[in-house]
Write an enzyme that holds these catalytic residues in place. Sequence first.
Site, mmCIF file in Angstrom:
data_model
loop_
_atom_site.group_PDB
_atom_site.id
_atom_site.type_symbol
_atom_site.label_atom_id
_atom_site.label_comp_id
_atom_site.label_asym_id
_atom_site.label_seq_id
_atom_site.Cartn_x
_atom_site.Cartn_y
_atom_site.Cartn_z
ATOM 1 N N GLY A 47 2.051 -2.944 54.133
ATOM 2 C CA GLY A 47 2.517 -4.163 54.799
ATOM 3 C C GLY A 47 2.094 -5.387 54.016
ATOM 4 O O GLY A 47 1.801 -5.309 52.812
ATOM 5 N N SER A 48 2.038 -6.513 54.699
ATOM 6 C CA SER A 48 1.784 -7.781 54.021
ATOM 7 C C SER A 48 0.322 -7.897 53.578
ATOM 8 O O SER A 48 -0.576 -7.278 54.165
ATOM 9 C CB SER A 48 2.129 -8.932 54.968
ATOM 10 N N THR A 49 0.108 -8.744 52.596
ATOM 11 C CA THR A 49 -1.261 -8.997 52.124
ATOM 12 C C THR A 49 -2.092 -9.641 53.236
ATOM 13 O O THR A 49 -3.279 -9.344 53.391
ATOM 14 C CB THR A 49 -1.215 -9.897 50.869
ATOM 15 N N GLU A 50 -1.445 -10.476 54.029
ATOM 16 C CA GLU A 50 -2.159 -11.168 55.111
ATOM 17 C C GLU A 50 -2.765 -10.157 56.094
ATOM 18 O O GLU A 50 -3.970 -10.203 56.399
ATOM 19 C CB GLU A 50 -1.152 -12.076 55.827
ATOM 20 N N VAL A 51 -1.940 -9.217 56.572
ATOM 21 C CA VAL A 51 -2.453 -8.218 57.515
ATOM 22 C C VAL A 51 -3.390 -7.246 56.780
ATOM 23 O O VAL A 51 -4.416 -6.825 57.311
ATOM 24 C CB VAL A 51 -1.294 -7.465 58.221
ATOM 25 N N GLY A 52 -3.068 -6.962 55.518
ATOM 26 C CA GLY A 52 -3.919 -6.069 54.723
ATOM 27 C C GLY A 52 -5.333 -6.608 54.580
ATOM 28 O O GLY A 52 -6.311 -5.858 54.581
ATOM 29 N N GLU A 80 -1.328 -0.848 50.534
ATOM 30 C CA GLU A 80 -0.094 -1.055 49.749
ATOM 31 C C GLU A 80 0.507 -2.361 50.245
ATOM 32 O O GLU A 80 1.250 -2.385 51.227
ATOM 33 C CB GLU A 80 0.894 0.098 49.995
ATOM 34 N N CYS A 102 9.122 -4.225 48.436
ATOM 35 C CA CYS A 102 7.857 -4.730 47.878
ATOM 36 C C CYS A 102 7.992 -4.892 46.377
ATOM 37 O O CYS A 102 7.314 -5.702 45.769
ATOM 38 C CB CYS A 102 6.706 -3.811 48.230
HETATM 39 N N1 NAD Z 1 2.990 -2.232 48.212
HETATM 40 C C1 NAD Z 1 3.796 -1.458 48.923
HETATM 41 O O1 NAD Z 1 3.889 -0.262 48.710
HETATM 42 C C2 NAD Z 1 4.637 -2.034 50.025
HETATM 43 C C3 NAD Z 1 5.692 -1.285 50.538
HETATM 44 C C4 NAD Z 1 6.477 -1.835 51.558
HETATM 45 C C5 NAD Z 1 6.198 -3.113 52.030
HETATM 46 N N2 NAD Z 1 5.170 -3.818 51.508
HETATM 47 C C6 NAD Z 1 4.896 -5.180 51.972
HETATM 48 O O2 NAD Z 1 5.070 -5.241 53.385
HETATM 49 C C7 NAD Z 1 5.459 -6.561 53.765
HETATM 50 C C8 NAD Z 1 6.663 -6.503 54.669
HETATM 51 O O3 NAD Z 1 6.442 -5.678 55.753
HETATM 52 P P1 NAD Z 1 6.067 -6.188 57.228
HETATM 53 O O4 NAD Z 1 6.649 -7.533 57.451
HETATM 54 O O5 NAD Z 1 6.416 -5.081 58.152
HETATM 55 O O6 NAD Z 1 4.492 -6.326 57.090
HETATM 56 P P2 NAD Z 1 3.402 -6.648 58.243
HETATM 57 O O7 NAD Z 1 2.101 -6.798 57.538
HETATM 58 O O8 NAD Z 1 3.852 -7.750 59.108
HETATM 59 O O9 NAD Z 1 3.396 -5.323 59.152
HETATM 60 C C9 NAD Z 1 3.108 -4.045 58.618
HETATM 61 C C10 NAD Z 1 2.571 -3.145 59.728
HETATM 62 O O10 NAD Z 1 1.292 -3.638 60.144
HETATM 63 C C11 NAD Z 1 1.235 -3.694 61.566
HETATM 64 N N3 NAD Z 1 0.214 -4.677 61.940
HETATM 65 C C12 NAD Z 1 0.368 -6.018 62.123
HETATM 66 N N4 NAD Z 1 -0.815 -6.566 62.489
HETATM 67 C C13 NAD Z 1 -1.732 -5.569 62.507
HETATM 68 C C14 NAD Z 1 -3.121 -5.508 62.808
HETATM 69 N N5 NAD Z 1 -3.814 -6.581 63.147
HETATM 70 N N6 NAD Z 1 -3.726 -4.314 62.726
HETATM 71 C C15 NAD Z 1 -3.053 -3.211 62.360
HETATM 72 N N7 NAD Z 1 -1.730 -3.185 62.083
HETATM 73 C C16 NAD Z 1 -1.075 -4.359 62.156
HETATM 74 C C17 NAD Z 1 2.672 -4.024 61.934
HETATM 75 O O11 NAD Z 1 2.919 -3.742 63.279
HETATM 76 C C18 NAD Z 1 3.435 -3.101 60.982
HETATM 77 O O12 NAD Z 1 3.471 -1.782 61.474
HETATM 78 C C19 NAD Z 1 5.744 -7.281 52.462
HETATM 79 O O13 NAD Z 1 4.657 -8.091 52.145
HETATM 80 C C20 NAD Z 1 5.902 -6.148 51.452
HETATM 81 O O14 NAD Z 1 5.655 -6.517 50.122
HETATM 82 C C21 NAD Z 1 4.369 -3.296 50.529
#
Ligand code: NAD
Length: 509
Positions: free
Chosen positions: A244-249, A266, A300
Amino acid sequence: MTTFNEYPFLAELGIKAENNDGVFNGKWGGAGEIIKCLNPTNNKVIATVRGAAPEEYETCIQAMLAAKVKWALTPAPRRGEIVRLIGQAMREKIEPLSKLISLEMGKIYIEAKGEVQEFIDVCDYATGLSRSINGQVMPSERPNHILMETWNPLGLVGIITAFNFPCAVLGWNAAISMICGNVQLWKGASTTSLITLAVSKIIEKVLVENDVDPAVCCVLIGPGRTVGEQMIQDKRFGLISFTGSTEVGRRISSTVHGYFGKTILELGGNNAIVVAEDADIELVLRAVLFASVGTTGQRCTTCRRLFVHESLYDTILERLTKAYKTIKIGNPLEEGVLVGPLHTQSAVKEFTEGLEEIKKQGGKVVIGGNKLDISGGNFVEPTVVAIEHDAPIVKTELFVPILYIMKFKNLDDAFAWNNEVPQGLSSSLFTNNQKNIFKWLGPTGSDCGIVNVNVATNGAEIGGAFGGEKETGGGRESGSDSWKQYCRRSTNTINYGNTMPLSQGINFN
Ligand SMILES: NC(=O)c1ccc[n+]([C@@H]2O[C@H](COP(=O)([O-])OP(=O)(O)OC[C@H]3O[C@@H](n4cnc5c(N)ncnc54)[C@H](O)[C@@H]3O)[C@@H](O)[C@H]2O)c1
């Protein structure tokens, strides 16, 4: 009212019009909020899902704990056979599943089909791997001793995935994690809940038919702020794999590493293609188009930055502009459409607000730049912007189809620009000069996890390790030795002699 009846393939996947269960702990349930699953092409409700209530979380964990030992003790090749059967079951449903991915996520059908194929491929790969995950035997410095390593399962693995690859990323994780002997809990993005449900039902059927406790693969549908938080704060997980996003990561990293838990992260990318003076222009154009507008700029690995040698800049810009003009935008299930809608209305806002900021920072729209009024959906024009490489906005990831194009004189500058952003996922160099290639791959070349030559930044194969450096999180998934992250490594020293020599020659008498 839902639009369920317009899509006969939903019933084929076991989905109902309303109140689909969103929790699987070996049995289906769901007592939480109702989630409306929207079609990004028109923002109408496709079907509804009842998500997880907070107390249902523990029922999943208890079911996983009960399933854990038997699964861990099942021989790895048998686990591989189960994964092979899951891949086979996915093959049988590839058509309806790909249609559902197009419908709910918004990517075009051929890309959706590629995503399901990726899941199948990783199952085949994991099946083979189940007979070859191995440790090393090292020479011991002591007589009659053996020094070796063993790899055991971690136990419980939490898999949290993003909306943009709502099916394949589960496969990358679950197929490998399963052959390593772990039980998993999957939380997909809540905006792709129907896909989570459909994939989980396919897996459940295979597990039940083969006498495997179905709690080996549990599911919780619900928002990150509730279900996701419960998962990342639970020390019983041996690993949290997050995409997911870097922010949530960042939040996940600080929480899980706070208790010394393991993660695979990731996260966001900001990927560049560098076009050297001697590049093959035909290859460049094909790669850039796919990399920048594929999945409507929501991969991504989408190419967001294009650095072109000054001698080729005008030609590439002109031909790219022409190619952008021919792109058919529309319903992702319709043949011939190359660009579907953005996934959500908030992504459309990110596009329009992003462009305003780009203009404030000196960026000039070369082509595109508009929101489109098609069927009430989240449509925008793929856009190319001319801007300076070091404008602050260029260093952020806008998750929409905006490509920045920039001119360079000296290839070393382009390499430095490639590396000057906080993210480090994917990068490509187009050149026919072998000196350039090896420099790009070497210590002063690209600092990304994926470093390509004469191919796009996106469209990775499953056989390699996938992931990136810096703010992309450092995790690796899928092929190569990524399986090691799903295991606990132990180093073993075995004495098969009758004396007790100590290492480093220590005499302790
Ligand atoms: N590097 C990679 O392999 C890869 C692959 C796909 C997407 N991405 C990245 O993902 C992002 C887009 O996806 P998105 O908008 O779904 O990302 P997101 O970070 O908004 O959400 C990703 C997941 O995290 C969950 N989440 C949100 N807050 C959380 C918390 N506090 N605790 C635990 N889980 C939580 C969401 O419900 C969702 O299931 C982009 O930044 C993209 O680059 C990276």
